[in-house]
Scaffold this motif. Structure first.
Motif, PDB file in Angstrom:
ATOM      1  N   ASP A   1      50.188  32.458  53.457  1.00 42.22           N
ATOM      2  CA  ASP A   1      49.166  32.251  54.479  1.00 42.22           C
ATOM      3  C   ASP A   1      49.466  30.936  55.200  1.00 42.22           C
ATOM      4  O   ASP A   1      49.385  29.864  54.603  1.00 42.22           O
ATOM      5  CB  ASP A   1      47.791  32.197  53.793  1.00 42.22           C
TER       6      ASP A   1
ATOM      7  N   TRP B   1      48.181  28.327  57.755  1.00 43.88           N
ATOM      8  CA  TRP B   1      46.825  27.991  58.180  1.00 43.88           C
ATOM      9  C   TRP B   1      46.729  26.515  58.560  1.00 43.88           C
ATOM     10  O   TRP B   1      47.687  25.766  58.413  1.00 43.88           O
ATOM     11  CB  TRP B   1      45.845  28.292  57.048  1.00 43.88           C
TER      12      TRP B   1
ATOM     13  N   CYS C   1      41.214  30.839  60.230  1.00 50.53           N
ATOM     14  CA  CYS C   1      41.926  30.543  58.974  1.00 50.53           C
ATOM     15  C   CYS C   1      40.929  30.319  57.842  1.00 50.53           C
ATOM     16  O   CYS C   1      41.143  30.767  56.711  1.00 50.53           O
ATOM     17  CB  CYS C   1      42.794  29.300  59.125  1.00 50.53           C
TER      18      CYS C   1
ATOM     19  N   PRO D   1      45.660  32.344  61.909  1.00 52.02           N
ATOM     20  CA  PRO D   1      46.422  32.563  60.689  1.00 52.02           C
ATOM     21  C   PRO D   1      47.542  33.595  60.878  1.00 52.02           C
ATOM     22  O   PRO D   1      47.360  34.598  61.532  1.00 52.02           O
ATOM     23  CB  PRO D   1      45.378  33.104  59.699  1.00 52.02           C
TER      24      PRO D   1
END
Length: 105
Positions: free
Chosen positions: A23, A25, A32, A73
């Motif tokens: 992920d 972010w 996010c 994201p």
């Protein structure tokens, strides 16, 4: 869940025995923050099968740049040190789980 940095990227992601769902972010990114709990739940649900990592793009911009992550994201799936799938934008946990299962199938 792993917080990958420039120092740990190779060992935690590229050299991982397991597939790794990453992920990308940032603290200031509202979507996010919405995705965070879903990613955390996936980390627990997939334990032992898929590793889950987070990369803060403000702290490790060179990793984001290396993989062409310009929107967050962004969630990338790695296997054997290579990116095998990518999804961009906020989605529910189920959508990410489906993405991981279908990409690894």
């Amino acid at each position: 869940m792993i917080h990958a940095t420039s120092e740990t990227w190779n060992s935690e992601v590229l050299e991982s025995e397991l597939p790794v769902f990453v992920d990308f972010w940032a603290e200031w990114c509202g979507p996010c923050r919405m995705v965070g709990p879903a990613v955390e739940q996936l980390s627990q649900a997939l334990e032992g099968r898929v590793k889950v990592a987070k990369v803060n793009v403000d702290e490790s911009p060179e990793i984001a740049a290396r993989y062409g992550v310009w929107s967050i994201p962004s969630l990338l799936l790695f296997k054997g040190g290579k990116e095998i799938g990518r999804t961009v934008g906020a989605a529910p946990r189920e959508a990410y789980a489906r993405f991981i299962e279908q990409t690894l199938a």
